[in-house]
Write a protein that holds these residues in place. Structure first.
Motif, PDB file in Angstrom:
ATOM      1  N   ARG A 185       0.812  -1.223   0.000  1.00  0.00           N
ATOM      2  CA  ARG A 185       0.000   0.000   0.000  1.00  0.00           C
ATOM      3  C   ARG A 185       0.844   1.272   0.000  1.00  0.00           C
ATOM      4  N   ARG A 186       2.102   1.159   0.370  1.00  0.00           N
ATOM      5  CA  ARG A 186       2.970   2.339   0.400  1.00  0.00           C
ATOM      6  C   ARG A 186       4.076   2.259  -0.643  1.00  0.00           C
ATOM      7  N   ALA A 214      -7.657  -6.884   9.355  1.00  0.00           N
ATOM      8  CA  ALA A 214      -7.403  -5.461   9.574  1.00  0.00           C
ATOM      9  C   ALA A 214      -8.243  -4.998  10.759  1.00  0.00           C
ATOM     10  N   HIS A 215      -7.979  -3.779  11.207  1.00  0.00           N
ATOM     11  CA  HIS A 215      -8.790  -3.231  12.300  1.00  0.00           C
ATOM     12  C   HIS A 215     -10.268  -3.179  11.919  1.00  0.00           C
ATOM     13  N   ASP A 239      -4.985  -4.802  18.924  1.00  0.00           N
ATOM     14  CA  ASP A 239      -4.798  -3.406  19.362  1.00  0.00           C
ATOM     15  C   ASP A 239      -5.879  -2.446  18.877  1.00  0.00           C
ATOM     16  N   THR A 240      -7.008  -2.955  18.414  1.00  0.00           N
ATOM     17  CA  THR A 240      -8.023  -2.045  17.873  1.00  0.00           C
ATOM     18  C   THR A 240      -8.546  -1.085  18.940  1.00  0.00           C
ATOM     19  N   ASN A 252       4.582  -2.193  13.126  1.00  0.00           N
ATOM     20  CA  ASN A 252       4.281  -0.762  13.110  1.00  0.00           C
ATOM     21  C   ASN A 252       5.513   0.058  12.738  1.00  0.00           C
ATOM     22  N   GLU A 284       6.274  -0.016   4.904  1.00  0.00           N
ATOM     23  CA  GLU A 284       6.746   1.094   4.086  1.00  0.00           C
ATOM     24  C   GLU A 284       8.261   1.286   4.102  1.00  0.00           C
ATOM     25  N   ILE A 303       9.617  -1.540   1.659  1.00  0.00           N
ATOM     26  CA  ILE A 303       9.193  -1.540   0.251  1.00  0.00           C
ATOM     27  C   ILE A 303       9.672  -0.284  -0.479  1.00  0.00           C
ATOM     28  N   LYS A 306      13.114   3.221   2.770  1.00  0.00           N
ATOM     29  CA  LYS A 306      12.875   4.604   3.184  1.00  0.00           C
ATOM     30  C   LYS A 306      14.129   5.377   3.601  1.00  0.00           C
TER      31      LYS A 306
END
Lengths: 494, 494
Positions: free
Chosen positions: B168-169, B209-210, B239-240, B301, B325, B328, B331
């Motif tokens: 996604r990133r 997912a949350h 952790d939601t 995270n 991120e 991928i 960074k």
């Protein structure tokens, strides 16, 4: 639309399976529960502008439309999933007969956009609305990142053209192609990426590499051959051996010998290494003294907005920039952190919409609940954008009356506007799964972007410590958010 | 090979025109001069390891092979170029009849590679050898960047599995797909990117997912529904709402109520926010005390090698990492600076090869001239790699005799090896334009990479201040380079 034709010729890819695997495990799970019947609302938004900037440039909607229009699971996909021994037959049948049915709203490309406002909103059966998460994020995150970086770089160049030169350092083929598209939207004048010209009409430009110069017996011979080939558009790369002792003298000699007799003017010289500021001044002087004060100096060595600003501040004599790796990868901050969060759930029988909030220890990460609308509020005299106002979709706000905006954190900070107008930002791009939006041509998106940027106050566009643009909530939306936060708080702080 | 079939199904793209425009203007120019008949040798190499590391991991050759095998200009391409009014009819005819004729050598994927040695060498008619520059760089730069980053991150995780979670990133669709491929080669155990599993057999993984948790009436209901759906492979996202007060207690309750009666064990719990170190210790304690000491804790995270190292140093109780991120996009340093430089020119009539050098004010940027070979020299007892030796292709080096290596800058630093063996690093992948190399399956490349990394000394693999791996020149190559430098020096310092 010609680009669509080209797109199909060039990139007839089925990217349906470019999806995080959990979208599939969740979808399979939903199908076995009552939750499957729910209608979900998701917002895509971001929390922070890269590089400490004050705004981002929306990009990627055309590609998102293409993807959502072509969602199809092939037999090959179904077989692949069956072999995982994770998915039920009902689910595989569901995928086989998959037809996209969601409603989708988005902020059109080229718009300045800001943290915490929805860039894309999806409404649809939970399985579908969840499934498109990966590609919505991937598409909009990437192009918005690059368009935003391009906006910074081209603004630093102060009206000098900036050519996008980064394909060779891009993160993959699409990184080069759609990166060039986004860079053009954000302000670049042209690209070195030929296929991006074919697909989107972004002017492709380029002259010679150092290898051209090395392959001839001398730099002079290389320049002469080039100038004879391209007398009408001749830019010479002058730094292969020694810019001042060899490159520029040879260039001037060839301009004199080849172009002058033809009555033609050379276009430019390009410097790709060394101390650009120092060299550009010396080259400018040499060109001017030889009667070539109209010849442009192009620079292209690891540039970005910071270096361009610095060399211009130091008086560099440069007319055009070629920007490569630091633009095409947004090197200083290469991640655009867009997220996709559930904001409401609709009961398919009653039509009742229940807003949802995602809590976080970090207040910035708390979402804005509900199915929302965004209005950009402009000052009527200056046409400058004052704030974006998020509202609950359906609530009536009378924009003919004075409008009171308030800071959602420091609520005592209020401002009442009398002389303003409001513009709805999002447009519907899919209606019950059908594409209902025609993407403008990329050059028109670029022009639109330029115009919309002019409507932002200079304070919001500053490189350092820009004034935060106001993103305000309507009173109703603010009340709703507080209510949900209180409910959460009473539940977990017993 | 199944992946090729899939590749064609999925990505039947003609990327011939993904080329910097100057490759076309140069090619058109060459065709009008005698230079067109020359045979050129180009090296692709890089100058610096990203992140201050000691080695890179070669990747991208399979995609390079696919690209070079499919170079074709369509009528649409020719028409596009004709409309530019820059190119001669002869050139357009040349493109219409284009057939790739180059020889290409490359270091196979998965090998550790080092600055200044050729990763790819192309020999062929100048027009062709020049033309492929953009795609060679784009392909190898991208995948080598990500494979190298993945190697760093997975080493920091100290044998704990690292899942690639970044689609996604990613910077575009190929950034996600080929990034997942490169990350797997570099050491990741799996990916969230489903299509990468289809195309390359990289295990796709993912749970919830949350939004899954939010869509049920309670976290407990959400966990229960999930566990009933996936009793054999159940990892819950805890952790939601609140990891310690709600998530883990609900998870344990559901494990007890749903799995225990079935005689099944849960797989894990995942934490995606908050203070990972603190939470992981508390979660471990809660799980252990409830009889779930075999249940794994997954963290995901904004992780990278630095954070993973730090949280493990601080005693975090983590078994698996999901990295998004920062992997991928690599960074911390998102550009791999590979370049493509002319190193020799061959007279097509005499076969005589003239080495070429590219000079720079910056000594690191000076190229190694000539058509070269690379040997990796290993210690016979330890099997550890000692140095890479660049030679002029064709020169005889008797590796059965003691070998003296010397530092190319500080030539007095010498070392004579007696107990060693030499392995040629590059393989021929194209012979006169024909593909002669079969890419291994990606999982085999990954295994090969792991084995080759074991052959590097720990000093070279350090995160901080690694010992530079030796890249030495043969005496002949060193002499040649000095000669060319002296020639340059006498020419421009008159």
């Amino acid at each position: 639309m010609e680009y669509i034709k080209n797109f199909n010729v060039r990139n007839n890819r089925n990217l349906t399976m470019l999806v995080d695997f959990y979208e599939l495990t969740m979808a399979n799970g939903y199908l076995k529960t009552d939750v499957k019947d729910k209608i979900a609302y998701f917002d895509m938004f971001f929390r922070r502008v890269p590089d400490g900037g004050g705004y981002c440039i929306m990009a990627g909607i055309q590609q998102l439309c293409e993807y959502l229009s072509s969602l199809t699971f092939t037999d090959y996909d179904i077989d692949y999933l069956r072999e995982k021994n994770l998915f039920d037959d009902d689910f595989l049948t569901y995928l086989k007969n998959f037809k996209f049915e969601c409603d989708v709203w988005a902020i059109p490309e080229g718009n300045p956009v800001f943290p915490s406002e929805p860039l894309v909103t999806v409404r649809g059966p939970i399985i579908q609305a969840q499934f498109v998460e990966t590609m919505i994020l991937l598409t909009v995150n990437h192009q918005t990142l690059i368009a935003t970086k391009a906006s910074r770089i081209t603004r630093a160049a102060k009206n000098r053209p900036v050519m996008e030169f980064g394909s060779r350092r891009a993160q993959g083929y699409d990184g080069a192609i759609y990166g060039a598209r986004a860079a053009f939207i954000g302000g670049c004048s042209s690209t070195a990426c030929t296929i991006a010209d074919q697909m989107f009409g972004i002017p492709a430009v380029g002259t010679m590499a150092h290898s051209w110069v090395q392959l001839f017996d001398s730099e002079y011979d290389a320049f002469k051959a080039w100038t004879e080939s391209y007398p009408d558009n001749c830019t010479l790369l002058v730094d292969t051996y020694n810019t001042l002792k060899s490159g520029v003298p040879n260039a001037i000699k060839v301009f004199d010998e080849v172009l002058k007799p033809l009555g033609k003017r050379p276009s430019g010289v390009r410097i790709d290494s060394g101390d650009i500021t120092y060299l550009s001044k010396a080259v400018r002087k040499m060109l001017d003294e030889s009667g070539y004060s109209d010849v442009k100096i192009v620079a292209s060595n690891s540039l970005d907005e910071y270096i361009i600003r610095s060399i211009l501040d130091n008086g560099a004599c440069l007319d055009v920039f070629g920007v490569g790796e630091r633009l095409i990868t947004a090197k200083s901050e290469p991640v655009f952190g867009g997220v996709y969060k559930l904001v409401a759930v609709e009961d398919p029988k009653t039509g009742e919409i229940t807003p949802k909030i995602k809590i976080s220890e970090n207040p910035e990460k708390i979402t804005n609940p509900a199915f929302k609308n965004i209005y950009r509020i402009f000052d009527k005299d200056s046409n400058k954008a004052i704030a974006d106002l998020l509202t609950i979709r359906g609530e009536e706000i009378d924009f003919t009356k004075p409008l009171t905006l308030f800071n959602p954190v420091h609520t005592w900070k209020k401002k009442t506007l009398n002389n303003y107008y409001a513009k709805e930002l999002m447009v519907k791009i899919f209606d019950k799964g059908e594409l209902v939006y025609e993407s403008p041509e990329v050059k028109d998106i670029k022009e639109f972007c330029k115009k919309e940027l002019d409507n932002l106050w200079a304070e919001v566009k500053r490189f350092e410590n820009p004034h935060p643009y106001y993103i305000d909530l309507s009173q109703n939306l603010w009340n709703l958010k507080q209510e949900l936060l209180m409910k959460y708080s009473s539940e977990f702080n017993k």
